[in-house]
Design a protein around this motif. Structure first.
Motif, PDB file in Angstrom:
ATOM      1  N   LEU A 148      -6.341  37.355 -13.439  1.00 19.89           N
ATOM      2  CA  LEU A 148      -7.282  35.994 -12.975  1.00 19.89           C
ATOM      3  C   LEU A 148      -7.609  35.032 -13.476  1.00 19.89           C
ATOM      4  O   LEU A 148      -7.514  34.177 -13.380  1.00 19.89           O
ATOM      5  CB  LEU A 148      -8.883  36.753 -12.229  1.00 19.89           C
ATOM      6  N   ALA A 149      -7.483  35.218 -15.135  1.00 23.43           N
ATOM      7  CA  ALA A 149      -7.415  33.963 -16.036  1.00 23.43           C
ATOM      8  C   ALA A 149      -6.267  33.195 -16.568  1.00 23.43           C
ATOM      9  O   ALA A 149      -6.208  32.141 -16.282  1.00 23.43           O
ATOM     10  CB  ALA A 149      -8.363  33.512 -17.110  1.00 23.43           C
ATOM     11  N   MET A 150      -5.402  33.817 -15.533  1.00 24.42           N
ATOM     12  CA  MET A 150      -3.273  33.542 -16.204  1.00 24.42           C
ATOM     13  C   MET A 150      -3.511  32.974 -14.300  1.00 24.42           C
ATOM     14  O   MET A 150      -2.415  32.894 -14.557  1.00 24.42           O
ATOM     15  CB  MET A 150      -3.438  34.551 -16.332  1.00 24.42           C
ATOM     16  N   GLY A 151      -4.125  33.451 -13.683  1.00 23.20           N
ATOM     17  CA  GLY A 151      -3.680  32.044 -12.446  1.00 23.20           C
ATOM     18  C   GLY A 151      -3.251  32.989 -10.910  1.00 23.20           C
ATOM     19  O   GLY A 151      -2.787  32.902 -10.542  1.00 23.20           O
ATOM     20  N   THR A 152      -3.228  34.749 -11.357  1.00 21.94           N
ATOM     21  CA  THR A 152      -2.364  35.734 -10.810  1.00 21.94           C
ATOM     22  C   THR A 152      -3.403  36.152  -9.343  1.00 21.94           C
ATOM     23  O   THR A 152      -4.720  36.649  -9.857  1.00 21.94           O
ATOM     24  CB  THR A 152      -1.753  36.686 -12.080  1.00 21.94           C
ATOM     25  N   GLN A 153      -2.643  36.755  -8.444  1.00 24.10           N
ATOM     26  CA  GLN A 153      -3.469  37.227  -7.520  1.00 24.10           C
ATOM     27  C   GLN A 153      -3.230  38.576  -7.857  1.00 24.10           C
ATOM     28  O   GLN A 153      -2.263  38.929  -8.354  1.00 24.10           O
ATOM     29  CB  GLN A 153      -2.634  36.946  -6.413  1.00 24.10           C
ATOM     30  N   VAL A 154      -4.582  38.893  -7.481  1.00 26.37           N
ATOM     31  CA  VAL A 154      -4.996  40.896  -7.330  1.00 26.37           C
ATOM     32  C   VAL A 154      -5.079  41.260  -6.353  1.00 26.37           C
ATOM     33  O   VAL A 154      -5.872  41.014  -5.344  1.00 26.37           O
ATOM     34  CB  VAL A 154      -6.214  40.461  -8.324  1.00 26.37           C
ATOM     35  N   ILE A 155      -4.673  42.380  -6.770  1.00 26.20           N
ATOM     36  CA  ILE A 155      -4.414  43.335  -4.797  1.00 26.20           C
ATOM     37  C   ILE A 155      -5.071  44.509  -5.379  1.00 26.20           C
ATOM     38  O   ILE A 155      -5.205  44.864  -6.718  1.00 26.20           O
ATOM     39  CB  ILE A 155      -3.445  43.998  -4.492  1.00 26.20           C
ATOM     40  N   THR A 156      -6.780  45.283  -5.909  1.00 29.78           N
ATOM     41  CA  THR A 156      -7.514  45.595  -5.843  1.00 29.78           C
ATOM     42  C   THR A 156      -8.140  46.818  -4.652  1.00 29.78           C
ATOM     43  O   THR A 156      -8.735  46.595  -3.680  1.00 29.78           O
ATOM     44  CB  THR A 156      -8.473  45.358  -6.876  1.00 29.78           C
ATOM     45  N   THR A 157      -8.978  48.130  -5.695  1.00 31.55           N
ATOM     46  CA  THR A 157      -9.957  49.022  -4.825  1.00 31.55           C
ATOM     47  C   THR A 157     -11.178  48.607  -5.110  1.00 31.55           C
ATOM     48  O   THR A 157     -11.946  49.290  -4.768  1.00 31.55           O
ATOM     49  CB  THR A 157      -8.542  50.385  -4.438  1.00 31.55           C
ATOM     50  N   SER A 158     -11.390  48.547  -5.843  1.00 30.76           N
ATOM     51  CA  SER A 158     -12.645  47.844  -6.875  1.00 30.76           C
ATOM     52  C   SER A 158     -13.249  47.334  -6.063  1.00 30.76           C
ATOM     53  O   SER A 158     -13.547  45.646  -6.128  1.00 30.76           O
ATOM     54  CB  SER A 158     -12.177  47.521  -8.148  1.00 30.76           C
ATOM     55  N   TRP A 159     -14.248  47.381  -6.176  1.00 25.03           N
ATOM     56  CA  TRP A 159     -15.893  47.054  -5.065  1.00 25.03           C
ATOM     57  C   TRP A 159     -16.171  45.701  -6.718  1.00 25.03           C
ATOM     58  O   TRP A 159     -16.207  44.318  -5.555  1.00 25.03           O
ATOM     59  CB  TRP A 159     -17.091  47.847  -4.826  1.00 25.03           C
ATOM     60  N   ALA A 160     -15.793  45.418  -7.380  1.00 26.60           N
ATOM     61  CA  ALA A 160     -16.322  44.533  -8.370  1.00 26.60           C
ATOM     62  C   ALA A 160     -16.070  43.086  -8.206  1.00 26.60           C
ATOM     63  O   ALA A 160     -16.379  42.121  -8.323  1.00 26.60           O
ATOM     64  CB  ALA A 160     -15.893  44.342  -9.958  1.00 26.60           C
ATOM     65  N   TYR A 161     -14.665  42.836  -7.140  1.00 28.54           N
ATOM     66  CA  TYR A 161     -13.528  41.671  -7.108  1.00 28.54           C
ATOM     67  C   TYR A 161     -14.277  41.032  -6.072  1.00 28.54           C
ATOM     68  O   TYR A 161     -12.867  40.904  -5.659  1.00 28.54           O
ATOM     69  CB  TYR A 161     -12.412  41.701  -7.969  1.00 28.54           C
ATOM     70  N   MET A 162     -14.757  41.513  -4.532  1.00 26.38           N
ATOM     71  CA  MET A 162     -14.292  41.612  -3.396  1.00 26.38           C
ATOM     72  C   MET A 162     -14.706  40.364  -3.921  1.00 26.38           C
ATOM     73  O   MET A 162     -14.311  40.104  -1.989  1.00 26.38           O
ATOM     74  CB  MET A 162     -15.332  42.316  -3.072  1.00 26.38           C
ATOM     75  N   ASP A 163     -15.748  39.484  -3.628  1.00 25.50           N
ATOM     76  CA  ASP A 163     -15.817  38.353  -3.616  1.00 25.50           C
ATOM     77  C   ASP A 163     -15.275  37.025  -4.380  1.00 25.50           C
ATOM     78  O   ASP A 163     -15.736  36.037  -4.275  1.00 25.50           O
ATOM     79  CB  ASP A 163     -16.780  37.787  -4.184  1.00 25.50           C
ATOM     80  N   TYR A 164     -14.192  37.583  -5.503  1.00 24.18           N
ATOM     81  CA  TYR A 164     -12.897  36.400  -5.612  1.00 24.18           C
ATOM     82  C   TYR A 164     -11.773  35.480  -4.624  1.00 24.18           C
ATOM     83  O   TYR A 164     -11.329  36.756  -4.167  1.00 24.18           O
ATOM     84  CB  TYR A 164     -12.626  36.933  -6.935  1.00 24.18           C
ATOM     85  N   ASP A 165     -11.792  34.717  -5.287  1.00 27.31           N
ATOM     86  CA  ASP A 165     -10.777  34.278  -3.493  1.00 27.31           C
ATOM     87  C   ASP A 165      -9.288  34.585  -4.188  1.00 27.31           C
ATOM     88  O   ASP A 165      -8.402  34.412  -3.171  1.00 27.31           O
ATOM     89  CB  ASP A 165     -11.063  32.703  -4.320  1.00 27.31           C
ATOM     90  N   SER A 166      -9.121  34.926  -5.343  1.00 24.95           N
ATOM     91  CA  SER A 166      -7.625  35.433  -5.093  1.00 24.95           C
ATOM     92  C   SER A 166      -7.630  36.436  -5.298  1.00 24.95           C
ATOM     93  O   SER A 166      -6.305  36.973  -6.418  1.00 24.95           O
ATOM     94  CB  SER A 166      -6.918  34.844  -6.661  1.00 24.95           C
ATOM     95  N   VAL A 167      -7.949  37.445  -5.161  1.00 26.71           N
ATOM     96  CA  VAL A 167      -8.479  38.216  -4.992  1.00 26.71           C
ATOM     97  C   VAL A 167      -7.558  39.408  -3.208  1.00 26.71           C
ATOM     98  O   VAL A 167      -8.510  38.460  -2.428  1.00 26.71           O
ATOM     99  CB  VAL A 167      -9.813  39.637  -5.656  1.00 26.71           C
ATOM    100  N   SER A 168      -7.239  40.393  -3.177  1.00 28.25           N
ATOM    101  CA  SER A 168      -7.076  41.529  -2.004  1.00 28.25           C
ATOM    102  C   SER A 168      -7.617  42.872  -2.193  1.00 28.25           C
ATOM    103  O   SER A 168      -6.959  43.127  -2.573  1.00 28.25           O
ATOM    104  CB  SER A 168      -5.584  40.984  -1.196  1.00 28.25           C
ATOM    105  N   PHE A 169      -8.871  42.778  -2.014  1.00 23.95           N
ATOM    106  CA  PHE A 169      -9.760  43.981  -1.227  1.00 23.95           C
ATOM    107  C   PHE A 169      -9.364  45.065  -0.518  1.00 23.95           C
ATOM    108  O   PHE A 169      -9.146  44.674   0.368  1.00 23.95           O
ATOM    109  CB  PHE A 169     -11.163  43.622  -0.940  1.00 23.95           C
ATOM    110  N   ILE A 170      -8.309  45.600  -0.785  1.00 17.46           N
ATOM    111  CA  ILE A 170      -8.230  46.918  -0.148  1.00 17.46           C
ATOM    112  C   ILE A 170      -8.645  48.816   0.064  1.00 17.46           C
ATOM    113  O   ILE A 170      -8.674  48.814  -1.379  1.00 17.46           O
ATOM    114  CB  ILE A 170      -6.657  47.337  -0.162  1.00 17.46           C
TER     115      ILE A 170
END
Length: 195
Positions: free
Chosen positions: A126-148
């Motif tokens: 996230l600090a490097m500006g890279t999109q993240v795809i995660t199953t971690s609930w800790a990142y559900m509210d980040y704009d550049s994160v796709s929660f699956i």
């Protein structure tokens, strides 16, 4: 006994904190952040790949098999042989190269074993500006994160289904590719304070 004698205990997930609070009241969740350093490229790795960390070989193989062979994957902590679209990198990579991998990926896939874990690697992506795809609930509210969510089971391990993963990768491909400009200006900004 060592934990009970501690004034305070810090862990990386809410799940671990809740489990320990049964036995000791002073447990806090504290994310582990990685430092930002100048990145150094790897000659054989060109930008535009999916980045994956091998935390569990069964999950890793399931994820790799779900991704089309036309998609380039850089796998950190690779063990064994993989299809030609997978570029294996061992986990003893110099940190400056690791920074480059996180900063030039089109997305980072994070499938932790604990669903509410705060990951230093996700924070780095996230600090490097890279999109993240995660199953971690800790990142559900980040704009550049796709929660699956995890909806399938492979050898007693819970994993996301292929369609959700592919849709999240497609979303990351449509995300504005600001990474190179972002990373260069980010590094210059950070290191202007150090010189």
């Amino acid at each position: 006994n060592t934990l009970r004698a501690a004034d305070e205990v810090f862990v990386a997930s809410n799940q671990n904190a809740e489990a320990l609070r049964i036995h000791m009241p002073k447990v806090q969740v504290l994310p582990k952040y990685l430092p930002i350093v100048p990145s150094v490229s790897l000659a054989l790795v060109q930008p535009g790949y999916v980045l994956l960390l091998n935390e569990n070989s069964e999950v890793t193989n399931t994820i790799i098999n779900s991704i089309p062979s036309s998609t380039r994957i850089v796998l950190i902590g690779a063990r064994g042989g993989y299809s030609p679209n997978v570029f294996p990198v061992n986990e003893y990579l110099p940190y400056q190269n690791l920074m480059h991998l996180f900063g030039n990926a089109k997305c980072y896939i994070d499938i932790p074993q604990v669903d509410d874990r705060v990951s230093e690697y996700v924070d780095l992506a996230l600090a490097m500006g890279t999109q993240v795809i995660t199953t971690s609930w800790a990142y559900m509210d980040y704009d550049s994160v796709s929660f699956i969510p995890r909806t399938e089971t492979v050898k007693k391990l819970s994993v996301p289904n292929t369609n959700d993963l592919l849709e999240a990768i497609a979303v990351s491909e449509r995300f504005p590719q600001k990474q190179t400009e972002h990373n260069n200006s980010f590094e210059k900004f950070i290191f202007s304070f150090l010189t």
